[in-house]
Design a protein around this motif. Structure first.
Motif, short mmCIF file in Angstrom:
data_model
loop_
_atom_site.label_atom_id
_atom_site.label_comp_id
_atom_site.label_asym_id
_atom_site.label_seq_id
_atom_site.Cartn_x
_atom_site.Cartn_y
_atom_site.Cartn_z
N PHE A 74 22.21 58.62 59.88
CA PHE A 74 23.23 57.42 59.83
C PHE A 74 22.98 56.76 61.26
O PHE A 74 22.86 57.63 62.20
N PRO A 75 23.44 55.84 61.35
CA PRO A 75 23.25 54.73 60.12
C PRO A 75 22.05 54.31 59.75
O PRO A 75 21.14 54.39 60.35
N PRO A 76 21.85 53.99 58.42
CA PRO A 76 20.50 53.52 57.88
C PRO A 76 20.16 52.33 58.08
O PRO A 76 20.76 51.32 58.28
N ASN A 77 19.00 52.25 58.81
CA ASN A 77 18.35 50.96 59.30
C ASN A 77 17.94 50.17 57.89
O ASN A 77 17.67 50.71 56.69
N LEU A 78 17.79 48.82 58.11
CA LEU A 78 17.47 47.99 57.00
C LEU A 78 16.16 48.19 56.77
O LEU A 78 15.21 48.01 57.87
N PRO A 79 15.68 47.97 55.50
CA PRO A 79 14.14 47.86 55.35
C PRO A 79 13.39 46.90 55.90
O PRO A 79 13.98 45.82 55.64
N LEU A 80 12.32 47.00 56.29
CA LEU A 80 11.28 46.06 56.72
C LEU A 80 10.76 45.34 55.55
O LEU A 80 10.74 46.06 54.52
N PRO A 81 10.45 44.22 55.39
CA PRO A 81 9.89 43.53 54.18
C PRO A 81 8.36 43.91 53.92
O PRO A 81 7.52 43.01 53.73
N SER A 82 8.25 45.15 53.63
CA SER A 82 7.07 45.82 53.33
C SER A 82 6.77 45.34 51.84
O SER A 82 7.48 45.56 50.92
N LYS A 83 5.31 45.00 51.64
CA LYS A 83 4.91 44.81 50.30
C LYS A 83 4.80 46.08 49.52
O LYS A 83 4.33 46.90 49.67
N ILE A 84 5.67 46.12 48.28
CA ILE A 84 5.81 47.30 47.43
C ILE A 84 4.90 47.08 46.11
O ILE A 84 5.06 46.07 45.66
N VAL A 85 4.03 47.99 45.72
CA VAL A 85 3.58 47.93 44.54
C VAL A 85 3.84 49.40 43.92
O VAL A 85 3.69 50.43 44.42
N MET A 86 4.18 49.22 42.42
CA MET A 86 4.49 50.33 41.81
C MET A 86 3.31 50.17 40.58
O MET A 86 3.29 49.14 39.91
#
Length: 270
Positions: free
Chosen positions: A213-225
């Motif tokens: 804690f505290p959780p960092n905000l996620p960077l705008p990484s490209k996500i593929v599922m």
């Protein structure tokens, strides 16, 4: 459809799934997820068109993992809101102020009993066998399938007779820098007593270096599922060996994740 027959037949939290509420939330969530993470969910056409299925995925992104918000809208866009998607989750996420709303979205406390009941009703169940151990894997191991030896999902699929549908996710482990899970530190301070076995150290924005804690905000990484071909436990014989099924699932997933990683040109950018 608010009058969902499958959900009404299920016990406890499972019966709280609300397709109308889910549709509303998913409809608002997907445009943001698609824009921010440039998210893609591939190969949904190989998913069983009906009936129960156990969807097994690696878990990524730490506390603010985007796995479910990325996959959920894509699943419902293809199969509609008459087919429930239940996600088994660690009890910790239900402590948040929005925790009571999660069962209405199909997010329920992880247990073999919940998975079995949902699968036998014909629903789809999404599991992340590695849990938070997997979601906080170090950046240097970000493309490694590691369930920490947990094989309960394979046992559940064998007992319920449903196919296992492997899925791999890449990109979310680049939303911040994961230094270590902090497993040894967690044990030293007694966290396993409260069902927490890690004390992760991460670096990100806006808080920099954090210890859980505290959780960092996620960077705008490209996500593929990417959804992979279903695996039928019956193909492993009359009495399938749990470890053999688990090893095969992880091997298939690792090959797929290696392939996606090889095609990824730059961190975050994809």
């Amino acid at each position: 459809m608010g009058d969902n027959v499958v959900a009404k037949q299920l016990p406890g939290e499972l019966a709280k799934w609300d397709p109308v509420f889910t549709r509303r939330v998913m409809g608002r969530m997907w445009p943001f997820m698609r824009l921010y993470f440039r998210a893609e969910v591939r190969n949904l056409e190989v998913f069983p068109p009906s009936g129960g299925a156990l969807l097994v995925c690696n878990h990524s992104g730490g506390m603010l993992t985007p796995d479910v918000p990325v996959f959920g809208p894509a699943f419902y866009a293809r199969f509609g809101y008459d087919r429930p998607l239940y996600t088994l989750a660690h009890y910790g996420i239900f402590i948040a102020p929005w925790g009571p709303l999660l069962p209405r979205l199909g997010v329920v406390h992880a247990s073999p009993e919940a998975a079995t009941a949902a699968l036998r009703s014909g629903a789809v169940v999404l599991v992340f066998p590695g849990g938070d151990y997997d979601a906080y894997r170090p950046t240097l191991q970000q493309n490694k399938i590691d369930f920490d030896g947990r094989t309960g999902y394979a046992r559940t699929a064998i007992e319920t007779g449903v196919p296992i549908v492997p899925m791999v996710s890449i990109g979310a482990q680049e939303t911040q820098f994961f230094l270590t899970r902090g497993t040894e530190l967690a044990y030293r301070i007694g966290l396993p007593r409260i069902r927490a076995e890690i004390m992760p150290l991460t670096v990100g924005l806006p808080f920099g270096f954090t210890v859980f804690f505290p959780p960092n905000l996620p960077l705008p990484s490209k996500i593929v599922m990417e959804v992979l071909d279903p695996i039928d436990p019956k193909d492993f014989g009359k009495n399938p060996d749990i470890d053999e099924v688990d090893a095969h699932v992880r091997r298939v997933m690792q090959r797929a994740l290696d392939r996606l990683a090889a095609r990824r040109r730059f961190p975050v950018l994809g």
